[in-house]
Design an enzyme around this catalytic site. Structure first.
Site, PDB file in Angstrom:
ATOM      1  CD  GLU A   1     -45.081  23.286  -5.757  1.00  0.00           C
ATOM      2  OE1 GLU A   1     -44.077  22.425  -5.670  1.00  0.00           O
ATOM      3  OE2 GLU A   1     -44.668  24.625  -6.053  1.00  0.00           O
TER       4      GLU A   1
ATOM      5  NE  ARG B   1     -36.997  34.692   0.085  1.00  0.00           N
ATOM      6  CZ  ARG B   1     -37.605  35.910  -0.215  1.00  0.00           C
ATOM      7  NH1 ARG B   1     -36.880  36.975  -0.104  1.00  0.00           N
ATOM      8  NH2 ARG B   1     -38.849  35.970  -0.419  1.00  0.00           N
TER       9      ARG B   1
ATOM     10  CB  CYS C   1     -46.204  27.889  -0.085  1.00  0.00           C
ATOM     11  SG  CYS C   1     -47.118  29.146  -0.344  1.00  0.00           S
TER      12      CYS C   1
ATOM     13  CG  HIS D   1     -46.080  27.839  -5.509  1.00  0.00           C
ATOM     14  ND1 HIS D   1     -45.252  26.891  -4.600  1.00  0.00           N
ATOM     15  CD2 HIS D   1     -46.122  28.755  -4.433  1.00  0.00           C
ATOM     16  CE1 HIS D   1     -45.021  27.065  -3.506  1.00  0.00           C
ATOM     17  NE2 HIS D   1     -45.606  28.189  -3.257  1.00  0.00           N
TER      18      HIS D   1
HETATM   19  N1  PCA Z   1     -46.439  32.315  -1.345  1.00  0.00           N
HETATM   20  C1  PCA Z   1     -45.266  31.880  -0.057  1.00  0.00           C
HETATM   21  C2  PCA Z   1     -45.970  32.116   1.276  1.00  0.00           C
HETATM   22  C3  PCA Z   1     -47.314  32.842   0.876  1.00  0.00           C
HETATM   23  C4  PCA Z   1     -47.286  32.622  -0.543  1.00  0.00           C
HETATM   24  O1  PCA Z   1     -48.421  33.144  -1.105  1.00  0.00           O
HETATM   25  C5  PCA Z   1     -44.540  30.807  -0.166  1.00  0.00           C
HETATM   26  O2  PCA Z   1     -44.276  30.086  -1.490  1.00  0.00           O
HETATM   27  O3  PCA Z   1     -44.283  29.987   0.802  1.00  0.00           O
END
Ligand code: PCA
Length: 215
Positions: free
Chosen positions: A80, A90, A143, A167
Site C-alpha cells: 500500500e 462496509r 486496515c 494487504h
Molecule cells: N482486512 C480488513 C480488516 C481486517 C483485515 O485483515 C481490511 O482490509 O480493512
C-alpha cells in the site's frame, strides 16, 4: 539486534482465520539478515487496534513496522502507498461498531504515505516469482485505519521508525468458501513478506520505477 515488528489481524466477517496473522505468526522469532521479527496480533476493532499497535511499537522499539491485513479479492501481495484519514465501514468491526465518514484522527492530515520502499519491495517479490503490486488505496475499513494510525504515530512520536501496510490475498482454503475469489498459498505469502522485510532492511532510497495504473 534490529527488531522488525510484523502485525496481523484477527479473523473478521465470516472467515475462521486471517492469513495476515498466519503469516506474522510464521515469521515470529525468525531472523532476516541480522534482524529479528516480532509478531503481534491486532484486533479488528476500530480504535483498539491502533492503541494495541502503538503499545507494541513502544514495547519492542522496532526499526521497521510491517502491518499486514487481508484483502479478499486481491490477486497479489499489495504494497500500500497511502493511508487516508477516513473510516467508511462496509460492515461492523468485531466489537459491532460501524463508523461512516469519520476521521481516523480528528484534525489529522488528509493522508500519509508509506515510508517503506514500496517499489523496491514489489520489484524484489516479482523477481522471486511472487505476484505483487503497488496499491493506491487500502480501502476505508479497519486496515486503512490501522495504516493511518501507524503513520500518524510515526510522524508525531517515532520519526526514526519506517513503516507501512501490506494487504495480502486470501488463501486457497478460504477462497474455497468464497466462490470465484483468487488466492495465493500461505507458503508463498510467507516467503513474500520475508522478502519484503529483507528488501526494506537493505533499501534506503526507493526505486524510481513505474507502479501506476490507468483505470
Ligand atoms: N482486512 C480488513 C480488516 C481486517 C483485515 O485483515 C481490511 O482490509 O480493512
Amino acid at each position: 539486534m534490529t527488531t522488525v515488528l510484523v502485525t496481523g489481524i484477527e479473523p473478521f466477517e465470516s472467515d475462521p482465520t486471517n492469513p495476515s496473522w498466519d503469516i506474522a505468526q510464521a515469521l515470529d522469532g525468525t531472523q532476516v539478515d541480522g534482524a529479528v521479527i516480532v509478531a503481534r496480533q491486532l484486533p479488528c476493532v476500530f480504535g483498539l487496534a491502533n492503541e494495541r499497535l502503538v503499545d507494541a511499537i513502544e514495547a519492542t522499539s522496532p526499526a521497521l513496522v510491517f502491518a499486514l491485513g487481508l484483502a479478499t479479492g486481491r490477486t497479489e501481495i499489495s504494497v500500500e502507498r497511502v493511508a487516508i484519514n477516513v473510516i467508511d465501514a462496509r460492515i461492523p468491526d468485531n466489537a459491532g461498531n460501524q463508523p461512516v465518514d469519520t476521521p481516523v484522527v480528528a484534525d489529522g492530515p488528509a493522508a500519509y504515505f508509506s515510508t517503506l520502499p514500496i517499489k523496491a519491495i514489489v520489484h524484489a517479490l516479482r523477481e522471486a516469482g511472487v505476484p505483487a503490486g503497488v496499491s493506491q488505496s487500502a480501502g476505508t475499513y479497519n486496515c486503512n485505519h490501522l495504516f493511518y494510525g501507524l503513520m500518524h504515530h510515526i510522524a508525531m512520536r517515532a520519526p526514526q521508525v519506517r513503516g507501512g501496510f501490506i494487504h495480502v490475498p486470501t488463501t486457497p482454503e478460504l477462497a474455497a468458501r468464497h466462490a470465484g475469489r483468487p488466492s495465493l498459498s500461505i507458503d508463498t505469502q510467507i516467503e513474500g513478506i520475508r522478502l519484503a522485510v529483507r528488501t526494506a532492511l537493505a533499501t534506503g532510497a526507493d526505486l524510481k520505477v513505474s507502479g501506476g495504473a490507468v483505470h
